[in-house]
Motif scaffolding. Structure first.
Motif, short mmCIF file in Angstrom:
data_model
loop_
_atom_site.label_atom_id
_atom_site.label_comp_id
_atom_site.label_asym_id
_atom_site.label_seq_id
_atom_site.Cartn_x
_atom_site.Cartn_y
_atom_site.Cartn_z
N CYS A 166 0.83 -1.20 0.00
CA CYS A 166 0.00 0.00 0.00
C CYS A 166 0.86 1.25 0.00
O CYS A 166 0.63 2.20 -0.77
N CYS A 167 1.87 1.26 0.86
CA CYS A 167 2.76 2.42 0.98
C CYS A 167 3.41 2.76 -0.36
O CYS A 167 3.43 3.92 -0.78
N LEU A 168 3.93 1.76 -1.05
CA LEU A 168 4.62 2.01 -2.31
C LEU A 168 3.63 2.43 -3.40
O LEU A 168 3.96 3.26 -4.26
N THR A 169 2.41 1.89 -3.35
CA THR A 169 1.40 2.30 -4.32
C THR A 169 0.98 3.75 -4.09
O THR A 169 0.83 4.52 -5.04
N VAL A 170 0.82 4.13 -2.84
CA VAL A 170 0.49 5.52 -2.52
C VAL A 170 1.62 6.44 -2.97
O VAL A 170 1.38 7.51 -3.55
N SER A 171 2.86 6.01 -2.74
CA SER A 171 4.00 6.83 -3.14
C SER A 171 4.02 7.05 -4.64
O SER A 171 4.28 8.16 -5.12
#
Length: 357
Positions: A166-171
């Motif tokens: 999720c974190c990398l997708t948001v980034s």
């Protein structure tokens, strides 16, 4: 009755699910005597930690019950603010016939959660749009959004792999929007009750805040505990390599010192780099190298960035004038503050204040 949660650290190497179940039954046998209702317990066997969720009149009742059942009390007991707060962090979950907490997938629930924080500032005045997009992605990756009273987005995940994905997708989402959006992100794994303290997920939340406050713009900080929970090596794609920083326990020691020092000195216009180096116990070269590696900024840049980020909060609150903010944050004059603010954010402080009107 209020909700309480405690932590037990077991030193017996033979400790297992059966031993935990028998200990819980011992609690049930005496709970009525102390006016306690045991709801369920969370079990982390690799860490040899147990977390009990209870209803009771006060902390003393929880401690006395355990003393009566086992001859030893918990390492710590905290009051959970309310059931909504509890569910936001730990999720709905379930339990088996012996009150052992289970995830929605039927796995033993360790109580540990991977928390993600996004500090997002949109200088286009359309904060709601990107906030909604980020929260939608959190739900897509099985995360729980946790309500916050400020411009931070915080979410809780049962699985570290979901949080990282999720974190990398948001980034990547935020990376593709105009450069007039600032963000920092952090991912930290922690336990609901620490050995000391009185706040739910207190240590994990403190670390998240430090990383988001001190991290470089458009940077993602991930702690080593989260990386260790991933079953395979943490492989970043080529597009992620420049923005992801892994944070060790030793790094957190320096982060915490920086956090306390800069918060204390932020309003002091005479605070200089030499003062920071002395407080850190580092030479000029050592301080520069370590701070640059941790935050992506030089010490001078970090001090200025901390002051500017704090100014955004003050401007949003609309309780102080630009001059009051400038002096409170250690700028020598409102004119200098306005010049630095405009260079960093490409707009005047008064213009930013109007965005959230």
């Amino acid at each position: 009755m209020p909700l309480f949660m405690d932590i037990h650290i077991v030193e017996d190497d033979a400790f297992n699910v059966i031993a935990a179940r028998e200990a819980h039954h011992d609690d049930l046998a005496v709970q009525d005597r102390y006016g306690v209702r045991n709801i369920k317990y969370f079990l982390n066997l690799p860490e040899k930690k147990v977390f009990c969720l209870m209803e009771a009149a006060d902390k003393k009742a929880c401690v006395d019950m355990h003393l009566s059942a086992h001859g030893i009390g918990p390492c710590n007991v905290i009051e959970v603010s309310d059931e909504i707060d509890f569910r936001a962090f730990l999720g709905q979950g379930t339990k088996n016939q012996d009150d052992l907490a289970l995830t929605l997938n039927g796995e033993i629930d360790t109580g540990y959660r991977t928390l993600m924080m996004v500090a997002l500032v949109d200088f286009t005045g359309k904060n709601g749009t990107y906030f909604d997009e980020v929260r939608k992605l959190i739900r897509q990756y099985q995360g729980n959004n946790i309500n916050q009273p400020n411009d931070y987005i915080v979410a809780s995940f049962v699985h570290a792999s979901d949080a990282i994905a999720c974190c990398l997708t948001v980034s990547r989402l935020l990376k593709n929007v105009p450069m007039n959006i600032d963000y920092t992100m952090a991912v930290v794994t922690g336990k609901p009750v620490d050995e000391t303290g009185s706040d739910f997920f207190g240590e994990a939340k403190k670390r998240l805040q430090m990383l988001c406050r001190l991290g470089g713009n458009r940077t993602v900080h991930i702690d080593k505990d989260t990386e260790a929970l991933l079953q395979t090596n943490f492989n970043k794609s080529d597009t992620d390599k420049g923005i992801v920083k892994l944070v060790s326990d030793g790094d957190f020691v320096l982060f915490e010192t920086l956090w306390k020092t800069l918060n204390h000195e932020i309003s002091n216009p005479d605070f200089k780099i030499d003062d920071l180096n002395n407080l850190l116990g580092l030479s000029k070269a050592q301080a520069y190298r370590k701070i640059k590696a941790l935050t992506g900024m030089s010490p001078n840049e970090l001090i200025r960035e901390m002051r500017l980020r704090k100014s955004l909060e003050f401007l949003n609150q609309k309780e102080k004038t630009v001059a009051e903010i400038a002096y409170e944050l250690g700028f020598n004059s409102p004119t200098y503050f306005t010049r630095v603010f405009r260079k960093r954010y490409e707009m005047l402080p008064t213009t930013f204040a109007k965005l959230s009107s």
